[in-house]
Design an enzyme around this catalytic site. Sequence first.
Site, PDB file in Angstrom:
ATOM      1  N   GLY A  77       0.864  -1.192   0.000  1.00  0.00           N
ATOM      2  CA  GLY A  77       0.000   0.000   0.000  1.00  0.00           C
ATOM      3  C   GLY A  77       0.895   1.235   0.000  1.00  0.00           C
ATOM      4  O   GLY A  77       2.111   1.139  -0.216  1.00  0.00           O
ATOM      5  N   LYS A 112      -0.978   7.453  18.957  1.00  0.00           N
ATOM      6  CA  LYS A 112      -1.534   7.308  17.600  1.00  0.00           C
ATOM      7  C   LYS A 112      -2.923   6.645  17.695  1.00  0.00           C
ATOM      8  O   LYS A 112      -3.863   7.049  17.014  1.00  0.00           O
ATOM      9  CB  LYS A 112      -0.567   6.465  16.759  1.00  0.00           C
ATOM     10  CG  LYS A 112      -1.063   6.054  15.406  1.00  0.00           C
ATOM     11  CD  LYS A 112      -0.830   7.112  14.342  1.00  0.00           C
ATOM     12  CE  LYS A 112      -1.122   6.515  12.976  1.00  0.00           C
ATOM     13  NZ  LYS A 112      -1.451   7.377  11.949  1.00  0.00           N
ATOM     14  N   SER A 167      -8.411   6.870   6.889  1.00  0.00           N
ATOM     15  CA  SER A 167      -8.185   5.535   6.306  1.00  0.00           C
ATOM     16  C   SER A 167      -9.413   4.651   6.520  1.00  0.00           C
ATOM     17  O   SER A 167      -9.775   3.845   5.656  1.00  0.00           O
ATOM     18  CB  SER A 167      -6.940   4.903   6.911  1.00  0.00           C
ATOM     19  OG  SER A 167      -7.033   4.909   8.316  1.00  0.00           O
ATOM     20  N   GLU A 218     -10.171  -1.215  10.075  1.00  0.00           N
ATOM     21  CA  GLU A 218      -9.302  -1.555  11.208  1.00  0.00           C
ATOM     22  C   GLU A 218      -9.969  -1.213  12.544  1.00  0.00           C
ATOM     23  O   GLU A 218      -9.292  -0.987  13.534  1.00  0.00           O
ATOM     24  CB  GLU A 218      -7.958  -0.829  11.067  1.00  0.00           C
ATOM     25  CG  GLU A 218      -7.142  -1.356   9.892  1.00  0.00           C
ATOM     26  CD  GLU A 218      -5.826  -0.623   9.675  1.00  0.00           C
ATOM     27  OE1 GLU A 218      -4.794  -1.298   9.535  1.00  0.00           O
ATOM     28  OE2 GLU A 218      -5.835   0.624   9.624  1.00  0.00           O
TER      29      GLU A 218
HETATM   30  O1  KPL Z   1      -4.156   8.443  10.758  1.00  0.00           O
HETATM   31  C1  KPL Z   1      -5.182   8.847  10.286  1.00  0.00           C
HETATM   32  C2  KPL Z   1      -5.981   7.904   9.474  1.00  0.00           C
HETATM   33  O2  KPL Z   1      -6.726   8.317   8.609  1.00  0.00           O
HETATM   34  O3  KPL Z   1      -5.832   6.685   9.711  1.00  0.00           O
HETATM   35  C3  KPL Z   1      -5.635  10.261  10.583  1.00  0.00           C
HETATM   36  C4  KPL Z   1      -4.724  10.893  11.604  1.00  0.00           C
HETATM   37  C5  KPL Z   1      -7.027  10.263  11.103  1.00  0.00           C
HETATM   38  C6  KPL Z   1      -5.529  11.152   9.365  1.00  0.00           C
HETATM   39  O4  KPL Z   1      -6.495  10.920   8.411  1.00  0.00           O
END
Ligand code: KPL
Length: 303
Positions: free
Chosen positions: A9, A181, A252, A264
């Site tokens: 990816g 995160k 995402s 996820e």
């Molecule tokens: O990490 C991200 C994701 O989309 O997985 C964020 C921080 C929300 C940015 O789009």
Amino acid sequence: MHWHILGAGAIGCLWADFLSQAGHQVSLILRNRTTLEQWPGDGRLEITEANQQHQTYCQLETPDTEVPVRHLLVATKAYDTLSAMEAIQSRLQPEAEVVLLQNGMGQQQQLLEQLKDISLWTATTTAGAWLESRHQLHCVSRGETHIGPLTQHSPLLPSGWDTLDITLHPCPDIRPYLWRKLAINCAINPLTALFDCRNGALIETSERQETMRRVCREVEQVAAAAGIELFPEPLEERAAAVARATGDNFSSMLQDIRHGRRSEIEQITGFLCEQAQQLGIAVPVNLSLLQAIRAKSPGKYTR
Ligand code: KPL
């Protein structure tokens, strides 16, 4: 050094470029022959960064290629980690070096239990990239990457990573960074998926802001009970700042759901809810988000 990358990816391809620019040999392990045939035969990866273009060449493999794997970066979706590793397990050399670079939590511990003889690191990054097609990558930002060992006696960095042209922070204790995160992802991703909106739209109405605030308060309680310090400021402020900074992006999770892919959610909100249960903390808002997103995304929900 010869680095293999599982998961081609945007992030996997970005690291293919970083490793290759630093002089390492890079092999991408693609899912199957069909995916391999969608790549240019010469393994060319075309990268656009700051309006400049360059190319990197990778070797292309499928899991059953018989080349030993000594250095492996795993950049698959979090829920694919164990099955993708199983598919190449017979190729993993004793004491192989493996780095996990993914969203979410839980899979790191599961992998440690499955593979005893490896050196394992986990990393989290704010780098941003997207794929225009399988081999055409746009690097939006190299971001910052935190990395730390999960196995005892492993050095702070895997072999050859000191030569990468990125901002890399080696961390003896990576757990707080994974939690930070995770906390941001808990605050933004499920809500964008629920409201089907860009990140920035989460802070546009007071009703959505209030929902985000309630999610954040629960996440903070769980993190505190787990002994994790999140940010100097309240999570709701940090999450709002990230939503503003990435305002035009689709998270995402929303992208996965819109494309009919599995999300996820289990490795993000699911992990949070599991921790909350173990620590005896009620997280009703996150639990209802978990259920709402499960209902929206396909796939089996076992972790
Ligand atoms: O990490 C991200 C994701 O989309 O997985 C964020 C921080 C929300 C940015 O789009």
